[in-house]
Design a protein around this motif. Structure first.
Motif, mmCIF file in Angstrom:
data_model
loop_
_atom_site.group_PDB
_atom_site.id
_atom_site.type_symbol
_atom_site.label_atom_id
_atom_site.label_comp_id
_atom_site.label_asym_id
_atom_site.label_seq_id
_atom_site.Cartn_x
_atom_site.Cartn_y
_atom_site.Cartn_z
ATOM 1 N N GLU A 71 67.201 -13.862 -38.883
ATOM 2 C CA GLU A 71 68.356 -13.308 -38.326
ATOM 3 C C GLU A 71 68.871 -12.811 -39.787
ATOM 4 O OE1 GLU A 71 69.042 -12.293 -35.531
ATOM 5 O OE2 GLU A 71 70.555 -11.153 -36.387
ATOM 6 N N ALA A 72 68.839 -13.606 -40.896
ATOM 7 C CA ALA A 72 69.381 -13.198 -42.178
ATOM 8 C C ALA A 72 68.658 -12.014 -42.763
ATOM 9 C CB ALA A 72 69.371 -14.482 -43.211
ATOM 10 N N THR A 73 67.485 -11.989 -42.572
ATOM 11 C CA THR A 73 66.691 -10.810 -42.887
ATOM 12 C C THR A 73 67.299 -9.325 -42.260
ATOM 13 O OG1 THR A 73 64.721 -12.111 -43.881
ATOM 14 C CG2 THR A 73 64.426 -9.636 -43.717
ATOM 15 N N ARG A 122 70.113 -4.486 -41.129
ATOM 16 C CA ARG A 122 71.277 -3.580 -40.514
ATOM 17 C C ARG A 122 72.273 -3.081 -41.426
ATOM 18 N NH1 ARG A 122 71.030 -8.302 -36.599
ATOM 19 N NH2 ARG A 122 68.963 -7.946 -35.377
ATOM 20 N N GLY A 123 72.692 -4.197 -42.355
ATOM 21 C CA GLY A 123 73.430 -3.699 -43.253
ATOM 22 C C GLY A 123 73.349 -2.669 -44.245
ATOM 23 N N GLU A 159 69.839 -9.046 -40.721
ATOM 24 C CA GLU A 159 71.051 -8.334 -40.928
ATOM 25 C C GLU A 159 71.400 -7.814 -42.128
ATOM 26 O OE1 GLU A 159 74.410 -8.625 -39.929
ATOM 27 O OE2 GLU A 159 73.487 -8.995 -38.061
ATOM 28 N N GLU A 209 67.427 -18.489 -37.669
ATOM 29 C CA GLU A 209 68.511 -18.316 -38.741
ATOM 30 C C GLU A 209 67.801 -17.476 -39.933
ATOM 31 O OE1 GLU A 209 69.923 -21.907 -40.209
ATOM 32 O OE2 GLU A 209 71.170 -21.138 -41.389
ATOM 33 N N GLU A 224 65.084 -6.243 -35.631
ATOM 34 C CA GLU A 224 65.138 -7.215 -34.537
ATOM 35 C C GLU A 224 64.351 -8.437 -35.002
ATOM 36 O OE1 GLU A 224 66.914 -6.755 -31.760
ATOM 37 O OE2 GLU A 224 67.150 -4.410 -32.143
ATOM 38 N N THR A 225 64.759 -9.576 -34.248
ATOM 39 C CA THR A 225 64.022 -10.869 -34.570
ATOM 40 C C THR A 225 63.270 -11.414 -33.311
ATOM 41 O OG1 THR A 225 66.269 -11.920 -33.886
ATOM 42 C CG2 THR A 225 66.062 -11.054 -36.026
#
Ligand SMILES: NC(=O)c1ccc[n+]([C@@H]2O[C@H](COP(=O)([O-])OP(=O)(O)OC[C@H]3O[C@@H](n4cnc5c(N)ncnc54)[C@H](O)[C@@H]3O)[C@@H](O)[C@H]2O)c1
Length: 259
Positions: free
Chosen positions: A49-51, A56-57, A53, A46, A63-64
């Motif tokens: 993925e937050a980082t 990517r934003g 995201e 989690e 990637e994770t």
């Protein structure tokens, strides 16, 4: 915005243990802003993925990988993923670290071993796994995140943290010396009093946030705590080719605390 253009980076501990900016999270985001492709490695999917995201934003590439550095397979997993994704690795930033309160009389074998496993042995494991590829391409930069606690005694005891972080400084120098003939560099950051979620999680969870922040800021000649971005920008210098002839050194990011 292209100081790391074309570079492939793995950030170990790229998430954050709480809301806001941790050192690893800011480093991952900054590296991506500077053009690197970033693998966010963390034991928390989690958090990684937050980082990713966030990156990517902003239009970056991330990637994770969920991996725990206490697992003997963590190093090979990082290298395998980097190879599968982007054909190799140019930058490793080892940011994972935990603190454990307690002086020598309060620290049992299990607590000591756990801190060393995460702060030091994990760094060795991942480094060992990426070095053959870096040597083969005659290029690579490894950044270890130690702590000012390696060289400076805080007003409280956390002996396992202090000693493991000092050993990490030595690891950086050993890796630097051994791998200089291959143009692979290793350097180490010693962040001082940094305002990150890590502090509430590990250093002091009892004092209210405002009092703690004021107390920490007052310790520093610059009159403020550092931020995760201060640490990330120092990591960026070591990671980029701007430090091409710099290896085996420690950089204090401490607002003059040890000046
Ligand atoms: N905040 C400070 O004042 C300060 C000062 C000096 C040094 N440091 C160092 O900075 C680093 C912390 O930076 P941060 O703010 O990003 O930390 P953080 O504590 O938020 O941790 C970053 C990530 O590491 C992950 N992690 C923890 N244990 C792991 C493990 N075993 N395997 C894989 N991932 C793991 C966590 O899930 C978290 O997402 C540490 O090495 C710490 O010692 C911090």
């Amino acid at each position: 915005m292209s100081r790391l253009a074309g570079k492939r980076a793995a950030i170990i501990g790229a998430g954050s243990v709480g809301e806001g900016w941790g050192n690893g999270k800011a480093t991952a985001v900054l590296f991506a802003r500077e053009g690197a492709k970033v693998l966010c490695v963390d034991r928390s999917q989690e958090a990684a993925e937050a980082t990713a995201e966030l990156i990517r934003g902003e239009g970056g590439t991330a990637e994770t990988l969920m991996a725990d550095v206490t697992d003997a397979q963590a190093g090979p997993q990082v290298m395998e993923r980097m190879t599968a994704l982007w054909g190799g690795i140019d930058i490793l930033d080892y940011n994972v670290g935990i603190s454990q309160a307690g002086g020598i009389l309060e620290t049992d074998d299990a607590a000591w071993a756990r801190v060393f496993d995460i702060n030091l042995t994990g760094a060795m494991r991942v480094t060992r796994a990426v070095l053959p590829a870096m040597r083969a391409q005659n290029a690579g930069s490894i950044v270890f995140v130690s702590s000012l606690a390696a060289v400076y005694s805080a007003p409280y005891s956390y002996v396992s943290y202090e000693v493991s972080k000092m050993a990490l400084v030595r690891l950086a120098k050993s890796v630097a010396r051994e791998n200089a003939p291959f143009q692979v560099r290793a350097n180490v950051l010693l962040p001082g009093v940094i305002d990150t979620p890590h502090v509430a999680a590990f250093v002091d969870s009892e004092t209210d946030a405002e009092t703690l922040a004021a107390r920490r800021a007052a310790m520093v000649p610059m009159g403020r705590q550092g931020t995760a971005w201060d640490v990330a920008r120092a990591a960026l210098f070591f990671a980029s080719d701007e430090s091409a002839y710099v290896t085996g050194i420690e950089m204090r990011v401490d607002g003059g605390l040890t000046a």
